[in-house]
Design an enzyme around this catalytic site. Structure first.
Site, PDB file in Angstrom:
ATOM      1  CD  GLU A  60      -2.814  -0.790   2.600  1.00  0.00           C
ATOM      2  OE1 GLU A  60      -2.387  -0.064   3.532  1.00  0.00           O
ATOM      3  OE2 GLU A  60      -3.852  -1.460   2.682  1.00  0.00           O
ATOM      4  NE  ARG A  83     -10.550  -6.241  19.945  1.00  0.00           N
ATOM      5  CZ  ARG A  83      -9.644  -5.937  19.023  1.00  0.00           C
ATOM      6  NH1 ARG A  83      -9.470  -6.757  17.997  1.00  0.00           N
ATOM      7  NH2 ARG A  83      -8.935  -4.845  19.100  1.00  0.00           N
ATOM      8  CG  HIS A 114       1.013  -1.212  15.846  1.00  0.00           C
ATOM      9  ND1 HIS A 114       0.468  -0.363  14.911  1.00  0.00           N
ATOM     10  CD2 HIS A 114       2.223  -1.564  15.357  1.00  0.00           C
ATOM     11  CE1 HIS A 114       1.305  -0.222  13.902  1.00  0.00           C
ATOM     12  NE2 HIS A 114       2.380  -0.932  14.147  1.00  0.00           N
TER      13      HIS A 114
HETATM   14  C1  MV4 Z   1      -1.381   2.059   7.594  1.00  0.00           C
HETATM   15  C2  MV4 Z   1      -0.866   3.276   8.045  1.00  0.00           C
HETATM   16  C3  MV4 Z   1      -0.481   4.199   7.103  1.00  0.00           C
HETATM   17  N1  MV4 Z   1      -0.596   3.907   5.781  1.00  0.00           N
HETATM   18  N2  MV4 Z   1      -1.509   1.829   6.280  1.00  0.00           N
HETATM   19  C4  MV4 Z   1      -1.521  -0.038  11.853  1.00  0.00           C
HETATM   20  C5  MV4 Z   1      -2.075  -1.360  12.242  1.00  0.00           C
HETATM   21  C6  MV4 Z   1      -3.063  -1.725  11.222  1.00  0.00           C
HETATM   22  N3  MV4 Z   1      -4.365  -1.453  11.767  1.00  0.00           N
HETATM   23  C7  MV4 Z   1      -2.745  -0.867  10.045  1.00  0.00           C
HETATM   24  N4  MV4 Z   1      -1.957   0.222  10.554  1.00  0.00           N
HETATM   25  C8  MV4 Z   1      -1.611   1.270   9.773  1.00  0.00           C
HETATM   26  N5  MV4 Z   1      -1.744   1.091   8.440  1.00  0.00           N
HETATM   27  C9  MV4 Z   1      -1.119   2.754   5.414  1.00  0.00           C
HETATM   28  N6  MV4 Z   1      -1.208   2.485   4.086  1.00  0.00           N
HETATM   29  C10 MV4 Z   1      -0.774   3.495   9.401  1.00  0.00           C
HETATM   30  C11 MV4 Z   1      -1.119   2.482  10.258  1.00  0.00           C
HETATM   31  C12 MV4 Z   1      -0.988   2.776  11.641  1.00  0.00           C
HETATM   32  C13 MV4 Z   1       0.278   2.941  12.212  1.00  0.00           C
HETATM   33  C14 MV4 Z   1       1.441   2.793  11.484  1.00  0.00           C
HETATM   34  C15 MV4 Z   1       2.671   2.971  12.076  1.00  0.00           C
HETATM   35  C16 MV4 Z   1       2.750   3.312  13.426  1.00  0.00           C
HETATM   36  C17 MV4 Z   1       1.612   3.440  14.165  1.00  0.00           C
HETATM   37  C18 MV4 Z   1       0.367   3.265  13.566  1.00  0.00           C
HETATM   38  C19 MV4 Z   1      -0.776   3.399  14.324  1.00  0.00           C
HETATM   39  C20 MV4 Z   1      -2.000   3.235  13.734  1.00  0.00           C
HETATM   40  C21 MV4 Z   1      -2.101   2.918  12.387  1.00  0.00           C
END
Ligand code: MV4
Length: 506
Positions: A199, A292, A234
């Protein structure tokens, strides 16, 4: 309505669910591992069944033992809460096959949302925007082409993943091969499934999720958002609602998208649709759905005045969810802080030990969902979440002040906690201005004063003595009260002399 529910979980959330069952007049069965013999959730349930050793794989993750326990104790239903088996489609299926009710969505909904590649395709079909990307790639060359087209940075994610496992940010082509390799290894290890997707990476985004709720008759609504951007690796730290970032229009659009996402998989019961929101463009993208009840559900409960666990149980028993979207509104502002037994000054390492002193804050607009009390042991077997402190007030500023005052009142001796760290975040201007994005904690830990504000918390000899003196003071006060009963014929305690002092006199 059910006669008896088995709660396939532990800690604060098991206690939360037991409370809801009691209110509904439903009997409860707790389950416990070797490490939880004396836990509060065991004491509070009507019955308790030992299910195995302390390691989760040998107890709380053992589907067959849990189902056997439910059948043996004549339960009608199983509530999985969060974590452990809560998003395991095969467990939900086995529960149904045993003629028990799984308090949650169907096994098919769980399965569809558990696979990122599949759920992304379903979302696109349902008209819900997802992050630009490509699924179903196998060889490195195809990833390379896709990444070039998307433009770096890109994100390589495990198709079977969730919560950030098997995820790699790739800033340039030279890192791609190694990232694919390691993400694949991690995915295979964690999920037994090495499929990856790629992505466009959206940096510095807000993590905003929508609570959805549906019954088994096709009625489904959203219950507004939770802003969850304060997190580290996370692991969420602070959650709140409403989000400062959303306008009423954006909120309505995202709510509609959340409902469409859930309906696309025939969803019922409580669920959460996760989005990332780019603060510059205010574009939002579907990330995943958590099938959930979530840890942070209380902030939603406080602002819409509904008990989500009651309704989970009631719709699982076949009742209609009686509220239409138009009649649901939020009132005031709610914030949740997760109180962890961990050491922010030492890499947030869990801190284990006995709770020598433990006093929770209380007062108007303060709710504490906790799994511990003084004398309990925090062990290394489970998540070190001590409690969730949730406040509700008329607006965000007052809610923040209420949270800061409540955190000051919290007394924990015996383990190190993140309480001072939480205070440092709450008093930061980025928090008051709503400028916190998902990478904020990591970025500010290196450069900023977040940790220096977190004072040394290892229980000093002084605090241990203070705790001991407090215990003695409590005992003294009790004995004085008892003595007074003897000399004062009009003492209110006289009327209860037939009862045990120390019992609940209302
Ligand atoms: C992402 C993103 C940015 N760009 N996808 C985190 C866990 C899962 N739920 C998907 N997540 C993310 N996906 C794209 N294309 C940002 C997150 C994200 C995140 C990423 C790095 C560090 C902390 C984060 C916290 C929430 C979501």
């Amino acid at each position: 309505m059910f006669n008896k529910i088995l709660i396939a979980n532990r800690g604060e959330i098991a206690i939360r669910i037991i409370r809801a069952c009691k209110e509904l007049g439903v009997k409860t069965i707790a389950v416990y591992s070797d490490a939880d013999k004396n836990s509060r959730h065991v004491q509070q349930a009507d019955e308790a069944i030992h299910i195995g050793a302390a390691a989760p794989k040998e107890s709380y993750l053992n589907a067959d033992v849990l189902i056997r326990a439910a059948l043996d104790s004549k339960a009608d239903a199983i509530h999985p809460a969060y974590g452990f088996l809560s998003e395991n489609a095969s467990f939900a299926g086995k529960v149904a096959s045993a003629k028990l009710t799984f308090i949650g969505p169907s096994a098919d909904s769980i399965r569809a949302m558990g696979d990122k590649a599949e759920s992304k395709m379903m979302m696109k079909k349902a008209g819900v925007r997802t992050v630009p990307g490509v699924e179903g790639l196998e060889v490195e060359d195809d990833f390379r082409k896709a990444a070039k087209e998307l433009g770096y940075p890109v994100l390589v994610k495990a198709a079977a993943g969730g919560g950030g496992k098997g995820m790699r940010v790739v800033n340039q082509e030279s890192e791609l091969g190694e990232s694919i390799e390691s993400a694949r290894r991690e995915a295979l290890n964690a999920f037994g499934d090495e499929r990856l997707l790629i992505e466009k990476y959206i940096p510095n985004a807000h993590h905003i999720e929508f609570q959805v709720f549906g019954d088994q008759h096709g009625h489904l609504v959203h219950l507004f958002e939770r802003e969850c951007s304060v997190q580290r690796r996370h692991q969420k730290i602070i959650e709140e609602t409403p989000s400062l970032l959303l306008t009423p229009e954006l909120r309505a659009q995202m709510g509609q998208a959340a409902v469409a996402a859930a309906k696309a998989v025939g969803y019922y019961n409580a669920g959460t649709v996760e989005f990332i929101v780019d603060p510059d463009t205010l574009k939002f993208y579907f990330l995943e759905m958590n099938t959930r009840l979530q840890v942070e559900h209380p902030v939603t409960e406080l602002t819409i005045s509904l008990d989500l666990v009651h309704w989970q149980i009631r719709v699982a028993a076949g009742e209609h969810f009686p509220y239409q979207q138009e009649e649901l509104t939020q009132k005031g502002h709610a914030i949740e802080c997760r109180i962890y037994a961990e050491d922010p000054t030492n890499g947030f390492l869990p801190s284990t030990g006995k709770l020598l002193q433990y006093i929770e804050p209380r007062g108007p607009g303060i709710r504490v969902d906790s799994g511990f009390t003084v004398g309990d042991e925090v062990t290394h077997f489970y998540d070190p979440l001590l409690a969730k402190l949730i406040v509700h007030a008329e607006n965000r500023e007052i809610a923040t002040q209420r949270m800061q005052a409540a955190l000051k009142e919290y007394v924990v001796h015996g383990v190190i906690t993140n309480i001072d760290f939480l205070q440092a975040v709450l008093s930061h201007s980025d928090f008051s201005n709503g400028k916190i994005t998902t990478r904020w904690v990591e970025q500010n830990l290196e450069s900023d004063s977040l940790l220096s504000a977190t004072r040394e918390q290892a229980p000093s000899l002084q605090s241990l003595i203070a705790a001991a003196l407090a215990d003695i003071a409590i005992v003294n006060r009790q004995s004085q009260t008892e003595n007074r009963t003897e000399v004062d014929p009009y003492s209110p305690w006289k009327a209860t002399s037939g009862f045990r002092i120390g019992g609940n006199n209302g």
